[in-house]
Design an enzyme around this catalytic site. Structure first.
Site, mmCIF file in Angstrom:
data_model
loop_
_atom_site.group_PDB
_atom_site.id
_atom_site.type_symbol
_atom_site.label_atom_id
_atom_site.label_comp_id
_atom_site.label_asym_id
_atom_site.label_seq_id
_atom_site.Cartn_x
_atom_site.Cartn_y
_atom_site.Cartn_z
ATOM 1 N N ILE A 18 18.707 3.973 16.672
ATOM 2 C CA ILE A 18 18.006 3.166 15.681
ATOM 3 C C ILE A 18 17.281 2.008 16.339
ATOM 4 C CG2 ILE A 18 18.306 1.637 13.695
ATOM 5 C CD1 ILE A 18 20.676 3.410 12.844
ATOM 6 N N ASP A 37 20.077 -4.830 24.994
ATOM 7 C CA ASP A 37 21.119 -3.799 25.018
ATOM 8 C C ASP A 37 21.920 -3.964 26.301
ATOM 9 O OD1 ASP A 37 22.580 -1.231 24.894
ATOM 10 O OD2 ASP A 37 21.084 -0.697 23.383
ATOM 11 N N ASP A 57 25.849 -7.843 27.407
ATOM 12 C CA ASP A 57 26.941 -7.411 26.539
ATOM 13 C C ASP A 57 27.074 -8.439 25.422
ATOM 14 O OD1 ASP A 57 29.329 -6.767 25.278
ATOM 15 O OD2 ASP A 57 30.391 -6.298 27.142
ATOM 16 N N ASN A 84 20.976 -4.923 15.232
ATOM 17 C CA ASN A 84 21.282 -3.506 15.062
ATOM 18 C C ASN A 84 22.454 -3.007 15.902
ATOM 19 O OD1 ASN A 84 20.614 -0.543 14.470
ATOM 20 N ND2 ASN A 84 20.380 -0.668 16.694
ATOM 21 N N TYR A 149 35.669 -0.093 11.957
ATOM 22 C CA TYR A 149 34.236 0.018 11.693
ATOM 23 C C TYR A 149 33.924 -0.351 10.244
ATOM 24 C CZ TYR A 149 29.600 2.227 11.386
ATOM 25 O OH TYR A 149 28.262 2.474 11.200
ATOM 26 N N PRO A 179 22.573 2.588 6.574
ATOM 27 C CA PRO A 179 22.228 3.950 6.991
ATOM 28 C C PRO A 179 23.339 4.931 6.640
ATOM 29 C CG PRO A 179 22.029 2.364 8.814
ATOM 30 C CD PRO A 179 22.823 1.714 7.724
#
Length: 246
Positions: A18, A37, A57, A84, A149, A179
């Protein structure tokens, strides 16, 4: 002109899935992008002067400050925050150890909070801003084996609503995306290990396919644009109708 021409965006989790889709879409619509990232983000196929990347990180205590400072140093502004980056570890409650829980909360929630905090003052000074956080349909409907999660994604919804209330008077909107099943670096290995999962994912919703990163990127673009200036504190489901069946 693109729909976010001249804007400056931070996109986390931008090396694949994504995040990579969002970074690419933002660039195509005229924005400058700092792609963040742990892994190297792919070089853009557009004007390199509008692209920068940072490997970090997000669980590191100084990550948010480093990201915000890098964006300002490189592009002189922060207009859009696309929060994201996320991780997902499939474990039953009894098998979820402290390290698994702490890592999920650190990446999926705390990092988002710190980036919202680190960028808010810059957006307030500009009188315009867009904060878009990736949650999940699990923020609406829990699922077995996803305790950490699911908890983190419920919290993303609450965080985003609180940010929307605090920053709305300054021309800043804050929304979150829900999503459904998306073909990403998280789901692709699962499908490779068990090909029957693809059919499961394809039939989660009512349109009989799982999402591609571009489907989610289109929603990010809408919420980042002036067209969504009167939408804030909202959770936008981009799930092919999966929540209708859950």
């Amino acid at each position: 002109m693109g729909r976010i021409e001249g804007k400056v965006a931070i996109v986390t989790g931008a090396a694949s899935g994504i995040g990579a889709g969002v970074a690419s879409r933002f660039l195509a619509e005229g924005a400058s992008v700092l792609a963040v990232d742990r892994a190297p983000a792919p070089a853009p196929g557009t004007d390199g002067a509008r692209f920068d990347s940072l490997q970090v990180d997000l669980a590191q205590p100084d990550a948010a400050a480093r990201i915000a400072n890098r964006c300002i140093e490189r592009f002189g502004a922060i207009d859009i925050l696309a929060n994201n980056a996320g991780i997902c570890d499939y474990r039953l409650l009894e098998d979820t150890d402290d390290a698994t829980w702490d890592r999920a909360i650190a990446i999926n929630l705390t990092a988002m909070f710190k980036l919202c905090r680190a960028t808010a003052a810059v957006m307030k000074a500009r009188g315009w801003g867009r904060i878009i956080n990736t949650a999940s349909i699990m923020a609406e409907r829990p699922y077995p084996s996803l305790t950490a999660y699911t908890a983190s994604k419920h919290a993303v919804a609450g965080l985003t609503k609180s940010v929307a209330i605090e920053l709305g008077a300054h021309g800043i909107t804050a929304n979150y995306i829900l999503p459904g099943a998306v073909l990403t670096g998280i789901t692709a290995p699962l499908i490779a290990a068990d090909p029957t999962l693809r059919e499961t994912y394809d039939t989660m919703g009512v349109v009989n396919r799982m999402a591609m990163p571009e489907d989610i990127a289109n929603a990010f673009l809408f919420l980042a644009s002036d067209e969504a200036s009167f939408i804030t504190g909202h959770g936008l489901a981009v799930d092919g109708g999966a929540l209708l069946k859950m």
